[in-house]
Design a protein around this motif. Structure first.
Motif, short mmCIF file in Angstrom:
data_model
loop_
_atom_site.label_atom_id
_atom_site.label_comp_id
_atom_site.label_asym_id
_atom_site.label_seq_id
_atom_site.Cartn_x
_atom_site.Cartn_y
_atom_site.Cartn_z
N VAL A 1 3.22 -2.01 -10.80
CA VAL A 1 4.03 -0.79 -10.74
C VAL A 1 5.50 -1.16 -10.75
O VAL A 1 5.89 -2.30 -10.46
N GLY A 2 6.33 -0.17 -11.07
CA GLY A 2 7.77 -0.38 -11.05
C GLY A 2 8.35 0.08 -9.72
O GLY A 2 7.72 -0.02 -8.66
N GLU A 3 9.56 0.62 -9.78
CA GLU A 3 10.28 1.01 -8.57
C GLU A 3 9.65 2.24 -7.92
O GLU A 3 9.26 3.19 -8.59
N VAL A 4 9.56 2.22 -6.61
CA VAL A 4 9.05 3.35 -5.84
C VAL A 4 10.22 4.25 -5.46
O VAL A 4 11.29 3.76 -5.08
N LEU A 5 10.04 5.57 -5.60
CA LEU A 5 11.07 6.52 -5.15
C LEU A 5 10.91 6.70 -3.65
O LEU A 5 10.41 7.71 -3.15
N PRO B 1 11.63 18.42 -14.24
CA PRO B 1 11.82 17.42 -15.30
C PRO B 1 12.89 16.38 -14.97
O PRO B 1 12.81 15.24 -15.43
N GLU B 2 13.88 16.77 -14.17
CA GLU B 2 14.96 15.84 -13.84
C GLU B 2 14.45 14.62 -13.08
O GLU B 2 15.07 13.54 -13.14
N LEU B 3 13.33 14.76 -12.38
CA LEU B 3 12.78 13.61 -11.64
C LEU B 3 12.41 12.46 -12.57
O LEU B 3 12.44 11.29 -12.17
N ARG B 4 12.04 12.78 -13.80
CA ARG B 4 11.62 11.73 -14.74
C ARG B 4 12.76 10.79 -15.10
O ARG B 4 12.53 9.67 -15.52
N LYS B 5 14.00 11.28 -14.94
CA LYS B 5 15.15 10.48 -15.37
C LYS B 5 15.74 9.63 -14.26
O LYS B 5 16.63 8.83 -14.51
N LEU B 6 15.30 9.81 -13.03
CA LEU B 6 15.99 9.22 -11.89
C LEU B 6 15.26 8.01 -11.32
O LEU B 6 14.03 7.99 -11.24
N ASP B 7 16.05 7.01 -10.91
CA ASP B 7 15.50 5.93 -10.11
C ASP B 7 15.77 6.26 -8.64
O ASP B 7 16.32 7.32 -8.31
N ASP B 8 15.40 5.35 -7.74
CA ASP B 8 15.52 5.64 -6.32
C ASP B 8 16.97 5.83 -5.90
O ASP B 8 17.29 6.70 -5.07
N THR B 9 17.88 5.06 -6.48
CA THR B 9 19.30 5.18 -6.13
C THR B 9 19.86 6.52 -6.57
O THR B 9 20.56 7.21 -5.81
N ALA B 10 19.55 6.92 -7.81
CA ALA B 10 20.06 8.19 -8.31
C ALA B 10 19.48 9.37 -7.54
O ALA B 10 20.17 10.36 -7.27
N LEU B 11 18.20 9.25 -7.16
CA LEU B 11 17.58 10.33 -6.39
C LEU B 11 18.20 10.43 -5.00
O LEU B 11 18.41 11.54 -4.47
N ALA C 1 0.85 -1.19 0.00
CA ALA C 1 0.00 0.00 0.00
C ALA C 1 0.89 1.24 0.00
O ALA C 1 1.80 1.36 0.81
N LEU C 2 0.63 2.13 -0.92
CA LEU C 2 1.41 3.36 -1.02
C LEU C 2 0.47 4.55 -0.81
O LEU C 2 -0.61 4.61 -1.42
N PRO C 3 0.86 5.50 0.01
CA PRO C 3 -0.02 6.65 0.25
C PRO C 3 -0.11 7.55 -0.96
O PRO C 3 0.84 7.63 -1.77
N PRO C 4 -1.23 8.26 -1.15
CA PRO C 4 -1.32 9.24 -2.23
C PRO C 4 -0.19 10.26 -2.13
O PRO C 4 0.22 10.66 -1.05
N GLY C 5 0.32 10.66 -3.30
CA GLY C 5 1.44 11.60 -3.34
C GLY C 5 2.78 10.93 -3.51
O GLY C 5 3.79 11.61 -3.71
N SER C 6 2.83 9.57 -3.43
CA SER C 6 4.09 8.85 -3.61
C SER C 6 4.48 8.86 -5.09
O SER C 6 3.64 8.72 -5.98
N LEU C 7 5.78 9.00 -5.35
CA LEU C 7 6.30 8.96 -6.72
C LEU C 7 6.88 7.58 -6.99
O LEU C 7 7.51 6.97 -6.12
N LEU C 8 6.68 7.10 -8.22
CA LEU C 8 7.15 5.77 -8.57
C LEU C 8 7.27 5.69 -10.08
O LEU C 8 6.79 6.56 -10.82
N ARG C 9 7.92 4.63 -10.54
CA ARG C 9 8.01 4.36 -11.98
C ARG C 9 6.90 3.38 -12.35
O ARG C 9 6.60 2.44 -11.60
N VAL C 10 6.28 3.60 -13.51
CA VAL C 10 5.22 2.69 -13.98
C VAL C 10 5.40 2.48 -15.47
O VAL C 10 5.90 3.34 -16.19
N PRO C 11 4.99 1.29 -15.96
CA PRO C 11 5.02 1.06 -17.41
C PRO C 11 3.83 1.76 -18.08
O PRO C 11 2.71 1.74 -17.56
#
Length: 720
Positions: free
Chosen positions: A65-69, A104-114, A26-36
């Motif tokens: 869903v993909g990776e969660v930030l 825009p830079e957020l679109r390029k980052l995974d959790d490790t890079a962030l 379960a992820l709270p609203p407002g969480s950022l993540l990668r999705v296909p």
């Protein structure tokens, strides 16, 4: 479990507000993540958790869903509500709004890079690492040694100028709003030079003292550095960040992260900064609230000023709108009591508003046959020369850049039109180009007329580049007090393209290295030129009779703001003037300008607007359509009009006027023909209910009109 995720899909894609995905947690609203999404991986924002009781669409297989930030805390509930309101009111998809206002830079980052970016932010700002995060032993020793060697030194107490009575009264009213359970939006009407910035500084000081964050919006990037310097000087030791399009993507991300995590105390920015997440928000200031730059002109066409007011009401924090020439919408809100009006009618320190002189150009000497009139009539030129000889500065305001608006062949009548737009290409002499200011199409200036071969093609009209050249010639032989020649400079979008160039040119003006400054509206607002004693409006009439009903309001604002650059120094205030060259000296706008009487001008304009049923006494929306073939765009708009009429007939709503499709002033841009249809309603709710049901049907309507390039809704348009 299922999650509703907002993704950056434009509304015309008709994918809906959120897409459903499967998640193991379960992820709270407002969480950022990668999705296909289709064949790509994209950034998504958790919007809601979907109840298991809601049946899934038959035949649809949900993707995980993909990776969660996970290193970033979720965006808060107030931020989500602000985005939702923006999407609903301006008729856009939630994901389109939410993702477009994130760095825009957020679109390029995974959790490790962030996480690495967050670590960099902590190092730059000297923040402790989160509990449990390992820190290199060498760095721990260095930090400990530094802390032992250097005892903490408190920052020096900044000097604060004494308050004028007007400022003190206004700050008392603002303080009352900090204590109010539901603060009222305040409109600060202060003449140019009345010390509005000092009021902003004191208000921000009160917010910071209460442990809150302050958000200060400015209309343009060129106003950000100087205001940022003022705030940095006043608040040493406080963390101050700026947010605007002039930053690199990495800078913008770090500043945004500092604000979102609550580390930044002050945020200064342009319109996009209204969406900056601030967990401790305590104050919103909108400087020059009347400025049209606060209205986004593509995508979600939102008004940052209006959203600032909504955000203040949503988060129950004071909102301060400041201007010497408030928008008529804000002024009407203050007249009806919805906003609290705060007045500062006097200038700080013995400064006086300049005397306004209106020159009737019809009474000036005519040039010889075939000769173009000079840029300044004799009395105005004499006034400029007098200032140069006294060592004072003059400002010449002409809101048209380039050398000339058009090149012309007298033999055959050819003009330098743009092949892709229904507009002229402007002649820029510096690089010998013809440049379209709408689509950017640029060509070298032809050596002869393309139609008849005539070698004598001439410029028609005047821009700032030509005015600068003419002033150099007119001031030849005029000497400054030390015997040196007069120095002329120009500031406009062409001379400030390079990074840092604007700051350098403004510094030269402040240092007294310029005697006559030529420029567009870039030089008429927000600048404190202490040695300017003369302002000249060279050709304001071109803006007075534009087709737009807001033209007089914009011109009055520009001229009053320009006049405010003069008379700021007490010693020279008595001899400061503004000269206006006009062919219509009897216009009521100039009569109000002579008295610096904004209230009288606003009253007359509001009376006219009310009689004509125009904003703020009505509410507008524009449906715009673009196609290679104008008939396609017109057919789409006519079909949309019939669809809206049918909806109104079915629902029995209060009347909404649906006007016939018409071309805008510039009907063709970049090869696309543009048409628009105006909707007008006396009640905002009636217009919004129609739009909410009507816009989804326009997606299907587009499919029936092949060749339509795009369409868009503009709610509360600034120009029609």
């Amino acid at each position: 479990m299922r999650l509703g995720v907002a993704v950056d899909a434009p509304q015309y894609a008709a994918l809906g507000d959120v897409l459903h995905y499967l998640s193991e947690q379960a992820l709270p609203p407002g969480s950022l993540l990668r999705v296909p999404l289709g064949r790509r991986d994209t950034l998504g924002l958790v919007w809601e958790q979907v109840s298991e009781e809601v049946p899934a669409d038959p035949g649809v297989t949900l993707r995980p869903v993909g990776e969660v930030l996970a290193c970033l805390p979720p965006l808060g509930e107030p931020w989500l509500r602000l985005v939702e309101f923006t999407a609903r009111y301006y008729q856009r998809a939630i994901g389109e709004v939410a993702l477009s206002v994130l760095p825009p830079e957020l679109r390029k980052l995974d959790d490790t890079a962030l996480a690495k970016r967050l670590a960099r932010l902590r190092r730059q700002w000297g923040l402790p690492s989160p509990e449990g995060e390992a820190q290199p032993k060498k760095r721990r020793r260095a930090v400990a040694a530094a802390q032992e060697a250097l005892p903490p030194v408190p920052p020096p107490e900044p000097e604060r100028p004494p308050l004028m009575p007007d400022q003190a009264t206004v700050l008392e009213a603002i303080a009352a709003q900090f204590a109010a359970e539901t603060p009222t939006c305040q409109l600060l009407h202060g003449v140019t030079g009345s010390g509005k910035t000092e009021v902003y500084l004191r208000a921000a000081e009160a917010a910071l003292a209460a442990g809150k964050q302050a958000l200060v919006l400015v209309p343009e990037i060129n106003l950000t550095p100087q205001l940022e310097a003022r705030f940095a000087e006043r608040f040493p030791g406080r963390r101050l960040v700026s947010l605007h399009s002039g930053l690199t993507p990495a800078q913008r991300l770090l500043n945004w992260l500092g604000a979102h995590l609550g580390h930044a105390d002050l945020v200064l920015g342009t319109r996009l900064a209204v969406f900056c997440p601030l967990p401790r928000l305590g104050l919103i200031v909108v400087d020059e609230e009347h400025d049209p730059s606060y209205k986004q002109q593509d995508g979600a066409r939102y008004s940052a000023r209006d959203l600032a007011v909504y955000r203040g009401r949503l988060e129950k924090v004071p909102v301060l709108l400041g201007s010497a020439t408030p928008s008529l919408e804000s002024w009407q809100q203050a007249r009806t009591g919805r906003y609290q009006l705060l007045a500062m009618p006097h200038r700080v320190g013995q400064g006086e508003l300049p005397k306004v002189r209106v020159v009737d150009m019809a009474q000036q000497p005519k040039p010889p046959q075939g000769r173009e009139p000079p840029p300044l009539c004799p009395p105005v030129l004499a006034a400029v020369q007098e200032r140069v000889s006294r060592g004072e500065q003059s400002l010449l305001f002409l809101n048209r850049r380039g050398f000339a608006p058009v090149l012309h062949c007298a033999a055959c009548g050819w003009k330098s039109g743009c092949p892709h737009c229904s507009a002229w290409r402007v002649f820029h002499k510096g690089d010998r180009t013809l440049r379209c200011h709408h689509c950017g199409f640029t060509e070298r200036v032809p050596t002869a007329c393309p139609d008849c071969g005539n070698l004598d093609i001439e410029p028609m009209g005047r821009g700032t580049e030509r005015l600068e050249e003419q002033m150099v010639a007119l001031l030849e032989g005029v000497q400054r007090p030390d015997g040196s020649p007069a120095r002329v400079a120009r500031i406009d979008a062409d001379t400030t393209r390079l990074k840092g160039s604007l700051e350098q040119q403004l510094a030269a003006v402040h240092a007294g290295e310029v005697d006559v400054l030529v420029g567009t509206q870039m030089i008429t607002k927000g600048h404190d030129f202490r040695n300017v004693t003369l302002v000249v409006a060279v050709n304001p009439d071109s803006a007075l009779y534009a087709a737009d009903f807001r033209a007089p309001e914009r011109l009055f604002s520009s001229l009053l703001q320009a006049a405010g650059r003069a008379g700021r120094d007490a010693e020279a205030a008595a001899r400061s003037e503004m000269w206006i060259q006009t062919w219509t000296p009897g216009h009521a706008l100039f009569a109000a300008l002579r008295q610096h009487d904004y209230a009288a001008f606003a009253a007359s304009q509001l009376e006219e607007r009310e009689m004509a049923g125009l904003p703020p006494f009505s509410h507008l929306a524009l449906l715009r359509a673009e196609a290679r073939d104008p008939a396609v765009a017109e057919a789409f708009l006519r079909a949309a009009r019939e669809m809206a009429r049918a909806w109104l007939a079915e629902h029995g709503e209060p009347p909404v006027m649906l006007y016939a499709p018409v071309p805008p002033q510039i009907a063709k841009v970049a090869g696309l023909e543009r048409r628009q249809m105006l909707l007008e309603a006396g009640h905002r709710g009636a217009l919004q209910r129609l739009l909410a049901d009507w816009v989804p049907g326009l997606h299907a309507l587009r499919a029936a009109h092949r060749g339509l390039a795009r369409w868009a809704i503009d709610v509360d348009p600034l120009s029609i």
